[in-house]
Scaffold this motif. Structure first.
Motif, PDB file in Angstrom:
ATOM      1  N   SER B  24     -64.617  39.846  35.503  1.00 44.59           N
ATOM      2  CA  SER B  24     -64.597  41.275  35.185  1.00 44.59           C
ATOM      3  C   SER B  24     -63.170  41.808  35.220  1.00 44.59           C
ATOM      4  O   SER B  24     -62.735  42.550  34.333  1.00 44.59           O
ATOM      5  CB  SER B  24     -65.459  42.036  36.184  1.00 44.59           C
ATOM      6  N   LEU B  25     -62.435  41.399  36.243  1.00 47.33           N
ATOM      7  CA  LEU B  25     -61.044  41.841  36.378  1.00 47.33           C
ATOM      8  C   LEU B  25     -60.217  41.356  35.182  1.00 47.33           C
ATOM      9  O   LEU B  25     -59.329  42.056  34.698  1.00 47.33           O
ATOM     10  CB  LEU B  25     -60.466  41.322  37.703  1.00 47.33           C
ATOM     11  N   GLU B  26     -60.534  40.172  34.691  1.00 45.37           N
ATOM     12  CA  GLU B  26     -59.828  39.651  33.504  1.00 45.37           C
ATOM     13  C   GLU B  26     -60.078  40.551  32.291  1.00 45.37           C
ATOM     14  O   GLU B  26     -59.172  40.799  31.502  1.00 45.37           O
ATOM     15  CB  GLU B  26     -60.287  38.212  33.197  1.00 45.37           C
ATOM     16  N   VAL B  27     -61.299  41.067  32.167  1.00 39.37           N
ATOM     17  CA  VAL B  27     -61.600  41.977  31.052  1.00 39.37           C
ATOM     18  C   VAL B  27     -60.779  43.259  31.189  1.00 39.37           C
ATOM     19  O   VAL B  27     -60.203  43.757  30.221  1.00 39.37           O
ATOM     20  CB  VAL B  27     -63.104  42.335  30.988  1.00 39.37           C
ATOM     21  N   VAL B  28     -60.707  43.778  32.415  1.00 38.97           N
ATOM     22  CA  VAL B  28     -59.972  45.021  32.647  1.00 38.97           C
ATOM     23  C   VAL B  28     -58.497  44.842  32.268  1.00 38.97           C
ATOM     24  O   VAL B  28     -57.907  45.699  31.596  1.00 38.97           O
ATOM     25  CB  VAL B  28     -60.093  45.470  34.122  1.00 38.97           C
ATOM     26  N   LEU B  29     -57.919  43.722  32.676  1.00 40.07           N
ATOM     27  CA  LEU B  29     -56.496  43.491  32.418  1.00 40.07           C
ATOM     28  C   LEU B  29     -56.219  43.307  30.920  1.00 40.07           C
ATOM     29  O   LEU B  29     -55.254  43.849  30.390  1.00 40.07           O
ATOM     30  CB  LEU B  29     -56.002  42.264  33.203  1.00 40.07           C
ATOM     31  N   ILE B  30     -57.090  42.550  30.240  1.00 40.06           N
ATOM     32  CA  ILE B  30     -56.920  42.367  28.790  1.00 40.06           C
ATOM     33  C   ILE B  30     -57.175  43.700  28.078  1.00 40.06           C
ATOM     34  O   ILE B  30     -56.452  44.099  27.171  1.00 40.06           O
ATOM     35  CB  ILE B  30     -57.910  41.303  28.244  1.00 40.06           C
ATOM     36  N   GLY B  31     -58.220  44.392  28.546  1.00 39.50           N
ATOM     37  CA  GLY B  31     -58.609  45.648  27.908  1.00 39.50           C
ATOM     38  C   GLY B  31     -57.537  46.716  28.004  1.00 39.50           C
ATOM     39  O   GLY B  31     -57.456  47.612  27.159  1.00 39.50           O
ATOM     40  N   ALA B  32     -56.676  46.625  29.015  1.00 40.60           N
ATOM     41  CA  ALA B  32     -55.632  47.634  29.215  1.00 40.60           C
ATOM     42  C   ALA B  32     -54.693  47.706  28.017  1.00 40.60           C
ATOM     43  O   ALA B  32     -54.135  48.764  27.714  1.00 40.60           O
ATOM     44  CB  ALA B  32     -54.848  47.320  30.484  1.00 40.60           C
ATOM     45  N   ALA B  33     -54.543  46.591  27.310  1.00 44.88           N
ATOM     46  CA  ALA B  33     -53.646  46.557  26.146  1.00 44.88           C
ATOM     47  C   ALA B  33     -54.165  47.438  25.015  1.00 44.88           C
ATOM     48  O   ALA B  33     -53.423  47.791  24.108  1.00 44.88           O
ATOM     49  CB  ALA B  33     -53.492  45.121  25.662  1.00 44.88           C
ATOM     50  N   PHE B  34     -55.440  47.804  25.058  1.00 41.84           N
ATOM     51  CA  PHE B  34     -56.031  48.584  23.981  1.00 41.84           C
ATOM     52  C   PHE B  34     -55.858  50.087  24.176  1.00 41.84           C
ATOM     53  O   PHE B  34     -56.320  50.883  23.368  1.00 41.84           O
ATOM     54  CB  PHE B  34     -57.521  48.240  23.829  1.00 41.84           C
ATOM     55  N   GLU B  35     -55.202  50.465  25.257  1.00 39.50           N
ATOM     56  CA  GLU B  35     -54.870  51.866  25.525  1.00 39.50           C
ATOM     57  C   GLU B  35     -56.057  52.814  25.389  1.00 39.50           C
ATOM     58  O   GLU B  35     -55.999  53.827  24.709  1.00 39.50           O
ATOM     59  CB  GLU B  35     -53.701  52.294  24.638  1.00 39.50           C
ATOM     60  N   GLN B  36     -57.137  52.440  26.036  1.00 36.39           N
ATOM     61  CA  GLN B  36     -58.296  53.317  26.115  1.00 36.39           C
ATOM     62  C   GLN B  36     -58.216  54.099  27.429  1.00 36.39           C
ATOM     63  O   GLN B  36     -57.360  53.835  28.262  1.00 36.39           O
ATOM     64  CB  GLN B  36     -59.579  52.471  26.071  1.00 36.39           C
ATOM     65  N   GLU B  37     -59.136  55.047  27.585  1.00 29.81           N
ATOM     66  CA  GLU B  37     -59.162  55.796  28.841  1.00 29.81           C
ATOM     67  C   GLU B  37     -60.058  55.030  29.822  1.00 29.81           C
ATOM     68  O   GLU B  37     -61.281  55.083  29.733  1.00 29.81           O
ATOM     69  CB  GLU B  37     -59.708  57.201  28.571  1.00 29.81           C
ATOM     70  N   VAL B  38     -59.411  54.312  30.730  1.00 30.04           N
ATOM     71  CA  VAL B  38     -60.143  53.338  31.546  1.00 30.04           C
ATOM     72  C   VAL B  38     -60.352  53.826  32.977  1.00 30.04           C
ATOM     73  O   VAL B  38     -59.465  54.411  33.586  1.00 30.04           O
ATOM     74  CB  VAL B  38     -59.378  51.995  31.577  1.00 30.04           C
ATOM     75  N   SER B  39     -61.553  53.581  33.496  1.00 31.01           N
ATOM     76  CA  SER B  39     -61.778  53.782  34.924  1.00 31.01           C
ATOM     77  C   SER B  39     -62.629  52.619  35.429  1.00 31.01           C
ATOM     78  O   SER B  39     -63.215  51.876  34.648  1.00 31.01           O
ATOM     79  CB  SER B  39     -62.469  55.121  35.186  1.00 31.01           C
ATOM     80  N   MET B  40     -62.638  52.468  36.752  1.00 31.04           N
ATOM     81  CA  MET B  40     -63.439  51.415  37.367  1.00 31.04           C
ATOM     82  C   MET B  40     -64.295  52.031  38.460  1.00 31.04           C
ATOM     83  O   MET B  40     -63.899  53.005  39.089  1.00 31.04           O
ATOM     84  CB  MET B  40     -62.542  50.338  38.002  1.00 31.04           C
ATOM     85  N   ALA B  41     -65.465  51.430  38.671  1.00 31.56           N
ATOM     86  CA  ALA B  41     -66.296  51.855  39.788  1.00 31.56           C
ATOM     87  C   ALA B  41     -66.664  50.625  40.613  1.00 31.56           C
ATOM     88  O   ALA B  41     -66.898  49.548  40.061  1.00 31.56           O
ATOM     89  CB  ALA B  41     -67.557  52.541  39.276  1.00 31.56           C
ATOM     90  N   PHE B  42     -66.668  50.809  41.916  1.00 32.47           N
ATOM     91  CA  PHE B  42     -67.088  49.737  42.812  1.00 32.47           C
ATOM     92  C   PHE B  42     -68.287  50.227  43.607  1.00 32.47           C
ATOM     93  O   PHE B  42     -68.197  51.218  44.343  1.00 32.47           O
ATOM     94  CB  PHE B  42     -65.938  49.326  43.748  1.00 32.47           C
ATOM     95  N   VAL B  43     -69.408  49.553  43.413  1.00 33.57           N
ATOM     96  CA  VAL B  43     -70.648  49.941  44.098  1.00 33.57           C
ATOM     97  C   VAL B  43     -71.337  48.700  44.656  1.00 33.57           C
ATOM     98  O   VAL B  43     -71.022  47.571  44.279  1.00 33.57           O
ATOM     99  CB  VAL B  43     -71.623  50.681  43.147  1.00 33.57           C
ATOM    100  N   ASP B  44     -72.300  48.935  45.545  1.00 38.21           N
ATOM    101  CA  ASP B  44     -73.048  47.841  46.189  1.00 38.21           C
ATOM    102  C   ASP B  44     -72.054  46.834  46.792  1.00 38.21           C
ATOM    103  O   ASP B  44     -71.017  47.231  47.306  1.00 38.21           O
ATOM    104  CB  ASP B  44     -74.009  47.173  45.193  1.00 38.21           C
ATOM    105  N   ASP B  45     -72.357  45.524  46.703  1.00 33.91           N
ATOM    106  CA  ASP B  45     -71.436  44.525  47.251  1.00 33.91           C
ATOM    107  C   ASP B  45     -70.104  44.491  46.508  1.00 33.91           C
ATOM    108  O   ASP B  45     -69.151  43.856  46.963  1.00 33.91           O
ATOM    109  CB  ASP B  45     -72.077  43.129  47.202  1.00 33.91           C
ATOM    110  N   GLY B  46     -70.034  45.179  45.375  1.00 37.83           N
ATOM    111  CA  GLY B  46     -68.775  45.260  44.625  1.00 37.83           C
ATOM    112  C   GLY B  46     -67.639  45.848  45.453  1.00 37.83           C
ATOM    113  O   GLY B  46     -66.472  45.558  45.192  1.00 37.83           O
ATOM    114  N   VAL B  47     -67.968  46.663  46.463  1.00 37.62           N
ATOM    115  CA  VAL B  47     -66.899  47.254  47.289  1.00 37.62           C
ATOM    116  C   VAL B  47     -66.118  46.166  48.037  1.00 37.62           C
ATOM    117  O   VAL B  47     -64.947  46.359  48.370  1.00 37.62           O
ATOM    118  CB  VAL B  47     -67.431  48.314  48.286  1.00 37.62           C
TER     119      VAL B  47
END
Lengths: 130, 135
Positions: B24-47
């Motif tokens: 998932s983190l790899e998607v976020v890092l690659i996706g950053a190059a597309f200059e979208q308005e990005v946010s992340m949420a951490f829930v459940d064991d994701g915290v």
């Protein structure tokens, strides 16, 4: 409506890929458009033509290939996830010096940018997985 | 592709045990190059993904938690952590990585990327998103 689809699980172990397959079929039947299906995590295992289930079981890989051919759907396997899991096309075979390839017809291997693009270009991105 | 959309990456799973968090983190890092308005949420064991002091030497897998600190440099600075998920696990924001970014609209002042929100607030934030990728 234009849909993007993300499949996060491999075939058989998990129902996600069959659910995605059924969703795509139903969407097409209802006149919607599928911009792309992107296979990530173990979902890349939907794209190996070496899959050989028992004859009385559904061949999920063939089902995707047939769907792609019939409706000209773009099936994209994530390259990074594919490399980890041994899903190889001719290009990857050459680049990584492998002795063969196993990509199924209708699938292509490409980068994660294709997933982001599917998010941007589609009106809805639907994720199948846990 | 000039359209800018609101992308949210929802992280729900523990960092180790399965590969979801890392890929998932790899998607976020690659996706950053597309200059979208990005946010992340951490829930459940994701915290647990952004817990301080992770040490994976005993389990023999890569500790990828330092990578989260790079998110600020990728302009990923809206990181929501669900309050209830922290509380259920006996955690507070002090147990989490100190994720910062430099605010270009505020003379590059260093600010916290993490914001703890209730599940109700998170639901409202999710409602505003255009693309939700859940891992």
């Amino acid at each position: 409506m234009k849909f993007g689809i993300q499949v996060n699980e491999g075939p058989y172990t998990h129902e996600a890929s069959v659910s995605a397959l059924n969703f795509v079929k139903a969407a097409l039947e209802a006149g919607h458009e599928i911009f792309r299906v992107f296979f990530y995590h173990d979902g890349v295992n939907n794209g190996t033509r070496y899959t050989t289930p028992p004859q009385d079981d559904i061949n999920i890989v063939n089902a995707w290939s047939e769907l792609a051919e019939k409706h000209n759907i773009d099936l994209v396997v994530c390259v990074a996830a594919a490399q980890r899991r041994g899903i190889v096309d001719e290009g990857e075979q050459e680049r990584n010096g492998k002795d063969g390839n196993n990509i199924a017809p209708g699938f292509r291997i490409s980068g994660l940018g294709q997933l982001i693009e599917a998010g941007i270009q589609s009106e809805r991105l639907v994720v199948f997985g846990d | 592709m000039s359209d800018i959309k609101k992308f949210m990456y929802v992280n729900r799973k523990a960092p180790y045990g399965t590969i979801y968090a890392w890929e998932s983190l790899e998607v976020v890092l690659i996706g950053a190059a597309f200059e979208q308005e990005v946010s992340m949420a951490f829930v459940d064991d994701g915290v647990y993904q952004i817990l301080k002091g992770q040490d994976t030497t005993e389990i023999g897998v890569k500790n990828f938690s330092p990578t989260y600190s790079a998110l600020g440099d990728y302009d990923v600075n809206k990181i929501y952590v669900e309050k209830e998920s922290l509380e259920e696990r006996g955690l507070t924001v002090d147990d989490l990585l100190d994720l910062k970014y430099e605010d270009e609209d505020d003379d590059w002042a260093e600010k916290d990327s993490i914001k703890v929100v209730t599940s109700k607030e998170l639901a409202e934030i999710l409602e505003q998103q255009e693309v939700v990728l859940s891992f």
